[in-house]
Scaffold this motif. Sequence first.
Motif, PDB file in Angstrom:
ATOM      1  N   ARG A 143      39.564  49.344  79.609  1.00  0.00           N
ATOM      2  CA  ARG A 143      39.187  48.802  80.911  1.00  0.00           C
ATOM      3  C   ARG A 143      39.085  47.271  80.843  1.00  0.00           C
ATOM      4  NH1 ARG A 143      36.447  52.960  84.488  1.00  0.00           N
ATOM      5  NH2 ARG A 143      37.872  54.672  84.072  1.00  0.00           N
ATOM      6  N   GLU A 144      38.537  46.788  79.706  1.00  0.00           N
ATOM      7  CA  GLU A 144      38.467  45.333  79.556  1.00  0.00           C
ATOM      8  C   GLU A 144      39.873  44.723  79.538  1.00  0.00           C
ATOM      9  OE1 GLU A 144      36.244  44.452  76.042  1.00  0.00           O
ATOM     10  OE2 GLU A 144      34.299  44.821  76.993  1.00  0.00           O
ATOM     11  N   ARG A 145      40.776  45.388  78.757  1.00  0.00           N
ATOM     12  CA  ARG A 145      42.166  44.891  78.717  1.00  0.00           C
ATOM     13  C   ARG A 145      42.800  44.942  80.110  1.00  0.00           C
ATOM     14  NH1 ARG A 145      42.490  47.690  73.856  1.00  0.00           N
ATOM     15  NH2 ARG A 145      43.597  49.400  74.837  1.00  0.00           N
ATOM     16  N   GLN A 148      41.325  42.226  82.089  1.00  0.00           N
ATOM     17  CA  GLN A 148      41.899  40.946  81.653  1.00  0.00           C
ATOM     18  C   GLN A 148      43.351  40.812  82.134  1.00  0.00           C
ATOM     19  OE1 GLN A 148      41.311  40.958  77.434  1.00  0.00           O
ATOM     20  NE2 GLN A 148      39.141  40.364  77.587  1.00  0.00           N
TER      21      GLN A 148
END
Length: 198
Positions: A143-145, A148
């Motif tokens: 989810r962070e990727r 980002q």
Amino acid sequence: MANPQTQTADLPEVIATDVAEQGVAVTIDDGEAGKHLEPSLLGLEPYQWVAIAMAVLLLIAFFGAKVHKIIAGGLDNKIKAIRDNLEEAKQLRAEAEKLREEYAAKVSGAEKDAEAMLDNARREADGIVAKAKDDTAAMIARRERMAQDKIAAAERQALAELRAKAADASTAAAAKLIAKNHDAAADRALADEVIGKL
């Protein structure tokens, strides 16, 4: 009916004296010398009673032996039945002991199985928790990727839009400047130059 006096006249006369009371035997002579009275019971003489007693004794011995055998046989049968019951009770007790040992082994095995199942369940739960943590960490990282990547894509799009607007603005400004600074003669000279290079 006979006269009671005549009946007593036939019997010998017994006189009780002090000597008779002391246990001395007194003989009375009734006039018939040598005759003496034999005891009798129920009209039977002593030798007849002895014969009857011997017959009864032989019957008792004969039938008593059979009765003894019958009683002994009955007792032997009772003893055999009691022994059979005792043997059956021993067998039942042995079977009960065997069943008790089997159930004790089953209970012990069940306890061991329950402990093994509990340990296995704990290991599986620990594995599930660890996997859930790993999956959660991986999902958070994805989810962070993704976030980002979205941010980077948005930045690129914003830059592209900004560049496009800047290019449009510079093109418009350049067109205005060119239109203002170039006249028709400069355009003809520029067009001739380009055509000449071709």
